[in-house]
Scaffold this active site. Sequence first.
Site, PDB file in Angstrom:
ATOM      1  CB  ILE A  18      -0.835  -0.164   1.221  1.00  0.00           C
ATOM      2  CG1 ILE A  18      -1.901  -1.213   1.188  1.00  0.00           C
ATOM      3  CG2 ILE A  18      -1.716   1.332   1.364  1.00  0.00           C
ATOM      4  CD1 ILE A  18      -2.652  -1.621   2.521  1.00  0.00           C
ATOM      5  CG  ASP A  37      10.274   0.415   3.800  1.00  0.00           C
ATOM      6  OD1 ASP A  37       9.172   0.058   3.202  1.00  0.00           O
ATOM      7  OD2 ASP A  37      10.770  -0.901   4.211  1.00  0.00           O
ATOM      8  CB  SER A 141      -6.471  -2.899   9.992  1.00  0.00           C
ATOM      9  OG  SER A 141      -6.797  -4.112   9.720  1.00  0.00           O
ATOM     10  CE1 TYR A 154      -1.886  -5.090  11.355  1.00  0.00           C
ATOM     11  CE2 TYR A 154      -3.971  -5.672  11.345  1.00  0.00           C
ATOM     12  CZ  TYR A 154      -2.852  -5.180  10.719  1.00  0.00           C
ATOM     13  OH  TYR A 154      -2.946  -4.569   9.781  1.00  0.00           O
ATOM     14  CE  LYS A 158      -2.331  -1.742  11.334  1.00  0.00           C
ATOM     15  NZ  LYS A 158      -1.503  -0.521  10.844  1.00  0.00           N
ATOM     16  CB  THR A 186      -7.953  -8.731   3.270  1.00  0.00           C
ATOM     17  OG1 THR A 186      -8.607  -9.200   4.800  1.00  0.00           O
ATOM     18  CG2 THR A 186      -6.923  -9.711   3.136  1.00  0.00           C
ATOM     19  CB  THR A 189       0.322  -6.388   0.384  1.00  0.00           C
ATOM     20  OG1 THR A 189       0.006  -6.613   1.890  1.00  0.00           O
ATOM     21  CG2 THR A 189      -0.789  -5.273   0.147  1.00  0.00           C
ATOM     22  CE1 TYR A 215     -12.484  -7.640   2.964  1.00  0.00           C
ATOM     23  CE2 TYR A 215     -12.101  -9.700   3.554  1.00  0.00           C
ATOM     24  CZ  TYR A 215     -12.056  -8.320   3.667  1.00  0.00           C
ATOM     25  OH  TYR A 215     -10.898  -7.942   4.641  1.00  0.00           O
TER      26      TYR A 215
HETATM   27  N1  LIG Z   1      -2.532  -5.631   3.399  1.00  0.00           N
HETATM   28  C1  LIG Z   1      -3.679  -5.673   4.053  1.00  0.00           C
HETATM   29  O1  LIG Z   1      -4.455  -6.532   3.892  1.00  0.00           O
HETATM   30  C2  LIG Z   1      -3.585  -4.595   5.188  1.00  0.00           C
HETATM   31  C3  LIG Z   1      -5.116  -4.374   5.743  1.00  0.00           C
HETATM   32  C4  LIG Z   1      -5.386  -3.448   6.486  1.00  0.00           C
HETATM   33  C5  LIG Z   1      -4.247  -2.739   7.068  1.00  0.00           C
HETATM   34  N2  LIG Z   1      -2.933  -2.725   6.563  1.00  0.00           N
HETATM   35  C6  LIG Z   1      -1.932  -2.044   7.104  1.00  0.00           C
HETATM   36  O2  LIG Z   1      -1.486  -1.254   6.039  1.00  0.00           O
HETATM   37  C7  LIG Z   1      -0.216  -1.068   6.043  1.00  0.00           C
HETATM   38  C8  LIG Z   1       0.882  -1.466   4.838  1.00  0.00           C
HETATM   39  O3  LIG Z   1       0.547  -2.718   4.779  1.00  0.00           O
HETATM   40  P1  LIG Z   1       1.124  -3.563   3.227  1.00  0.00           P
HETATM   41  O4  LIG Z   1       0.051  -4.930   3.435  1.00  0.00           O
HETATM   42  O5  LIG Z   1       0.929  -2.840   2.369  1.00  0.00           O
HETATM   43  O6  LIG Z   1       2.580  -4.256   4.075  1.00  0.00           O
HETATM   44  P2  LIG Z   1       3.804  -4.483   3.343  1.00  0.00           P
HETATM   45  O7  LIG Z   1       4.429  -5.577   4.285  1.00  0.00           O
HETATM   46  O8  LIG Z   1       3.469  -5.089   1.730  1.00  0.00           O
HETATM   47  O9  LIG Z   1       4.636  -3.276   3.404  1.00  0.00           O
HETATM   48  C9  LIG Z   1       4.945  -2.909   4.256  1.00  0.00           C
HETATM   49  C10 LIG Z   1       6.220  -1.882   4.470  1.00  0.00           C
HETATM   50  O10 LIG Z   1       6.668  -1.153   5.508  1.00  0.00           O
HETATM   51  C11 LIG Z   1       7.916  -1.517   6.006  1.00  0.00           C
HETATM   52  N3  LIG Z   1       8.304  -1.503   7.389  1.00  0.00           N
HETATM   53  C12 LIG Z   1       7.783  -2.482   8.114  1.00  0.00           C
HETATM   54  N4  LIG Z   1       8.285  -2.288   9.423  1.00  0.00           N
HETATM   55  C13 LIG Z   1       8.825  -0.898   9.125  1.00  0.00           C
HETATM   56  C14 LIG Z   1       9.517  -0.164  10.228  1.00  0.00           C
HETATM   57  N5  LIG Z   1       9.606  -0.612  11.382  1.00  0.00           N
HETATM   58  N6  LIG Z   1       9.923   1.029   9.838  1.00  0.00           N
HETATM   59  C15 LIG Z   1       9.893   1.418   8.453  1.00  0.00           C
HETATM   60  N7  LIG Z   1       9.244   0.687   7.754  1.00  0.00           N
HETATM   61  C16 LIG Z   1       8.739  -0.604   7.981  1.00  0.00           C
HETATM   62  C17 LIG Z   1       8.528  -2.727   5.285  1.00  0.00           C
HETATM   63  O11 LIG Z   1       9.694  -3.091   5.177  1.00  0.00           O
HETATM   64  C18 LIG Z   1       7.529  -2.792   4.061  1.00  0.00           C
HETATM   65  O12 LIG Z   1       8.029  -2.207   2.821  1.00  0.00           O
HETATM   66  C19 LIG Z   1       0.250  -1.472   7.593  1.00  0.00           C
HETATM   67  O13 LIG Z   1       0.168  -0.745   8.500  1.00  0.00           O
HETATM   68  C20 LIG Z   1      -0.860  -2.586   7.592  1.00  0.00           C
HETATM   69  O14 LIG Z   1      -1.113  -3.049   8.859  1.00  0.00           O
HETATM   70  C21 LIG Z   1      -2.664  -3.651   5.530  1.00  0.00           C
END
Ligand SMILES: NC(=O)c1ccc[n+]([C@@H]2O[C@H](COP(=O)([O-])OP(=O)(O)OC[C@H]3O[C@@H](n4cnc5c(N)ncnc54)[C@H](O)[C@@H]3O)[C@@H](O)[C@H]2O)c1
Length: 255
Positions: A18, A37, A141, A154, A158, A186, A189, A215
Site C-alpha cells: 500500500i 522504509d 485496519s 494486531y 490498530k 484485506t 500484499t 467480503y
Molecule cells: N494488506 C492488508 O490487507 C492490510 C489491511 C489493513 C491494514 N493494513 C496496513 O497497511 C499498512 C501497509 O501494509 P502492506 O500490506 O502494504 O504491507 P507490506 O508488508 O507490503 O509493506 C509494509 C512496508 O513497511 C515496511 N516496514 C515494516 N516495518 C517498518 C518499520 N519499523 N519502519 C519502517 N518501515 C517498516 C516494510 O519494510 C514494508 O516495505 C500496514 O500498516 C498494515 O498493517 C494492511
Amino acid sequence: MNRLAGKVALVTGAGSGIGQAAALRFAAEGAAVATLDLKAEAAAITAMMIAKEDDGQSLALVADVSDAEDIETAVDLAAREFGRIDILYNNAGVNSSGSVAVAEEDDWDRCFAVNVKGTFLCSRAALRHMGEGGSIINQGSVSAMVGVPNFAAYCSAKGAVVALTRSMALDLAPRGIRVNVICPGTVYTPLMEPMLRARGDGDLQVGLAKTLVKYPIGRLGTPEEIANVALFLASDEASFLTGSVITPDGGMTAQ
Ligand SMILES: NC(=O)c1ccc[n+]([C@@H]2O[C@H](COP(=O)([O-])OP(=O)(O)OC[C@H]3O[C@@H](n4cnc5c(N)ncnc54)[C@H](O)[C@@H]3O)[C@@H](O)[C@H]2O)c1
C-alpha cells in the site's frame, strides 16, 4: 492530475504494498515524495520509480519508524531536501498473530512499537516541519473495527491507532492540520500472504477462499484502491474531514 501539485509528502513503509502504491500515486498527482522504509533497497526502488515514471521529485529514506533518533534524522533530511512537509502517511506496519493465550511478548511489543509508537514518533518529527495546514493519514485496519481470531496484538494496536487519530485530530485542528485514519479490509500484499496461508492451514488458496466469504464485494482490495483513499485524504478535496475513520473494505464491516 495535479491534485497534490506543490505539496511535499512523506510515506512510511513506502517500499512495498500500500505504501508503494500511495507514494507513486502522490507523485503522479504532483507531490514531491520522501519514501521511507526499513529496507534500504525497497525505499530506493520506489523513489527510483517516481523519478522514472512520473519524472517526479523523490528521496529515499531508511529508518525504523519505532526508533526516535532514526526517525528524527530521516524526517529532518526530507524537510531539508524539500523545504517542509505537508502530508504524512503513517503507513508502515507489521502483523502479529496469536491469541492472548499464546502470543509472544516480543511479538506483542514489536507490533505496538511499529504500528502505534511509530505513528507517534513520525507524526512528532513531521510536525516540526509542518506549517499551518496539512494532512496526516494514519493506517488502521478493519481489525480495529471487528475482532479477528488469533490476531490479538494486531487488533489492539490498530484500535490504538484509531484512538490516537481522534486525539491528534483534536490537538491539531487549531493548526489546520487534518488527521484521519484508513481502516482497509484485506489487501493482497506481502504482509498478508503468511496470514492467508496460515488461515488455510498452509494452503494459500484455501486461506484465500476462507477470507473471501467475509467480503460482500467478492474479492480482496488492491494497494491502488487504498492509495486512492489516501490521495483523497491528502488533497484539499478532503478539507472538512478530520478525525474520520474511513473503511475501504468491500463491505466487510457493513455486515
Ligand atoms: N494488506 C492488508 O490487507 C492490510 C489491511 C489493513 C491494514 N493494513 C496496513 O497497511 C499498512 C501497509 O501494509 P502492506 O500490506 O502494504 O504491507 P507490506 O508488508 O507490503 O509493506 C509494509 C512496508 O513497511 C515496511 N516496514 C515494516 N516495518 C517498518 C518499520 N519499523 N519502519 C519502517 N518501515 C517498516 C516494510 O519494510 C514494508 O516495505 C500496514 O500498516 C498494515 O498493517 C494492511
